[in-house]
Write a protein that holds these residues in place. Sequence first.
Motif, PDB file in Angstrom:
ATOM      1  N   GLY A 116       6.622 -11.042  12.259  1.00 18.11           N
ATOM      2  CA  GLY A 116       5.677 -11.416  11.742  1.00 18.11           C
ATOM      3  C   GLY A 116       5.338 -10.141  10.415  1.00 18.11           C
ATOM      4  N   GLY A 117       6.013  -9.296  10.214  1.00 23.69           N
ATOM      5  CA  GLY A 117       6.252  -8.502   8.725  1.00 23.69           C
ATOM      6  C   GLY A 117       5.942  -6.819   8.689  1.00 23.69           C
ATOM      7  N   ASP A 118       5.398  -7.010  10.343  1.00 25.06           N
ATOM      8  CA  ASP A 118       5.513  -5.146  11.001  1.00 25.06           C
ATOM      9  C   ASP A 118       5.638  -5.159  11.843  1.00 25.06           C
ATOM     10  OD1 ASP A 118       3.344  -6.173  11.680  1.00 25.06           O
ATOM     11  OD2 ASP A 118       1.609  -4.843  10.550  1.00 25.06           O
ATOM     12  N   GLY A 139       8.408   0.209   8.359  1.00 27.95           N
ATOM     13  CA  GLY A 139       9.648   0.507   8.092  1.00 27.95           C
ATOM     14  C   GLY A 139      10.634  -0.979   8.577  1.00 27.95           C
ATOM     15  N   VAL A 140      10.374  -1.408   8.392  1.00 27.75           N
ATOM     16  CA  VAL A 140      10.858  -2.905   8.721  1.00 27.75           C
ATOM     17  C   VAL A 140      12.401  -3.197   8.078  1.00 27.75           C
ATOM     18  CG1 VAL A 140       9.087  -3.881   9.841  1.00 27.75           C
ATOM     19  CG2 VAL A 140       9.955  -4.009   7.035  1.00 27.75           C
ATOM     20  N   THR A 156      10.689   0.440   3.709  1.00 22.14           N
ATOM     21  CA  THR A 156       9.811  -0.156   3.697  1.00 22.14           C
ATOM     22  C   THR A 156      10.249  -1.167   3.309  1.00 22.14           C
ATOM     23  OG1 THR A 156       9.049   1.251   1.815  1.00 22.14           O
ATOM     24  CG2 THR A 156       7.815   1.031   3.170  1.00 22.14           C
ATOM     25  N   GLY A 157       9.460  -2.368   2.847  1.00 25.06           N
ATOM     26  CA  GLY A 157       9.836  -3.245   1.461  1.00 25.06           C
ATOM     27  C   GLY A 157       9.597  -3.033   0.375  1.00 25.06           C
ATOM     28  N   GLU A 158       9.151  -1.839  -0.356  1.00 21.45           N
ATOM     29  CA  GLU A 158       8.450  -1.724  -1.488  1.00 21.45           C
ATOM     30  C   GLU A 158       9.928  -0.678  -1.577  1.00 21.45           C
ATOM     31  OE1 GLU A 158       6.884  -1.623   1.077  1.00 21.45           O
ATOM     32  OE2 GLU A 158       5.491  -3.927  -0.163  1.00 21.45           O
ATOM     33  N   ALA A 159      10.603  -0.360  -0.440  1.00 19.06           N
ATOM     34  CA  ALA A 159      12.085   0.400  -0.576  1.00 19.06           C
ATOM     35  C   ALA A 159      11.035   2.157  -1.191  1.00 19.06           C
ATOM     36  CB  ALA A 159      13.070   0.056  -2.102  1.00 19.06           C
ATOM     37  N   ASN A 160       9.718   2.273  -0.952  1.00 13.37           N
ATOM     38  CA  ASN A 160       9.142   4.033  -1.012  1.00 13.37           C
ATOM     39  C   ASN A 160       8.656   4.654  -0.504  1.00 13.37           C
ATOM     40  OD1 ASN A 160       6.919   2.211  -0.069  1.00 13.37           O
ATOM     41  ND2 ASN A 160       5.572   2.315  -1.827  1.00 13.37           N
ATOM     42  N   ALA A 161       9.699   4.592   1.224  1.00  8.64           N
ATOM     43  CA  ALA A 161       9.543   5.086   2.808  1.00  8.64           C
ATOM     44  C   ALA A 161       9.304   4.689   3.550  1.00  8.64           C
ATOM     45  CB  ALA A 161       7.989   4.902   2.560  1.00  8.64           C
ATOM     46  N   LYS A 171       3.759   3.704  18.250  1.00  9.69           N
ATOM     47  CA  LYS A 171       2.812   4.135  16.915  1.00  9.69           C
ATOM     48  C   LYS A 171       4.676   5.207  16.645  1.00  9.69           C
ATOM     49  CE  LYS A 171      -0.802   6.148  18.647  1.00  9.69           C
ATOM     50  NZ  LYS A 171      -1.728   7.248  19.083  1.00  9.69           N
ATOM     51  N   ALA A 172       3.911   4.615  14.590  1.00 13.39           N
ATOM     52  CA  ALA A 172       5.089   4.644  13.792  1.00 13.39           C
ATOM     53  C   ALA A 172       4.832   5.644  12.323  1.00 13.39           C
ATOM     54  CB  ALA A 172       5.392   3.473  12.995  1.00 13.39           C
ATOM     55  N   VAL A 173       5.429   6.876  12.673  1.00 14.85           N
ATOM     56  CA  VAL A 173       5.082   8.186  11.544  1.00 14.85           C
ATOM     57  C   VAL A 173       5.770   7.668   9.893  1.00 14.85           C
ATOM     58  CG1 VAL A 173       4.958  10.693  11.780  1.00 14.85           C
ATOM     59  CG2 VAL A 173       3.938   9.386  13.467  1.00 14.85           C
TER      60      VAL A 173
END
Length: 287
Positions: A116-118, A139-140, A156-161, A171-173
């Motif tokens: 489901g995305g995240d 972060g998947v 991340t899917g944007e590859a920026n984090a 919880k995710a940090v």
Amino acid sequence: MKILVVAGAGVLLTTALPASATAPELSGAAVYAGASDNQLSRYEGGAWSTIAKPGSMPQYAASPDGRKAAWVTSSGRLQVRSGGRTTTIVSGLQGATPCLTPVWSADSTRVAYTQGGDTIMSVKADGSGAPRKLGRSAGVCHLAWSADGRYVAGYTGEANALYRLDVRTGKAVRAKGVKWITHVQSLSPNGRNAVVEVPADPATLGDGSWPAAFKPVLLDLVTGKKRAPAVKGKLLGALYLKDGRLVVRVAGASHNTLVVLDGAGKEVQRIAEPARAKKQALLQVLP
């Protein structure tokens, strides 16, 4: 130090012991993925055996014991290959997305995956019992699971984090020190550090496929401090073992070499990989 030369060459929480001088030497057994066909193969005692043939979509992971594989098909089915049998254990996932790789628990009994995305879930590898939610995270991509069972990290899917999910709290940090990232290979046993790839050119991030080789960076997820493994040569990758040792892959003319560092970063062993594995991706190093 022994040198092996190869010719031709619920949430499960565990406690991982730190590496020490008494840790058993590695035999050279490992799991590799074919550079062109994604076939997952186990190398042990001079012989090769096929673990799984996931197909054209590289959304795969090999279990730490080197006997099983998990992958997501193009149609979004999470499948596990074990004991010569392939079983679909979850359906309705996002397929045809190379970076959305599942990951195994350290004891090779559970698989974590993105839904489901995240949302990050886990399920028993034998298909028994219902999947359990570990938490939500941005972060998947290229999930990595710490050996103590507490943390799951991915980019991340944007590859920026990069985000680290605490499965105890859900919880995710966001990790410090990351501007661009294209691979998460593994986490240290306590989840504090990660082996990652930082792209040399952020303008070319690729499609998120599992890399056959990469320049490893050791990232402290809390402070953001980065460093290269203290090994000379052209480095092709690295991964943590569940006892805290770090295995670094070094390029060679006829075959690559695995350099094993203890928890203090001291070299304790060198292993020559088989020549056949030279251009394949290293997925697991086995006891």
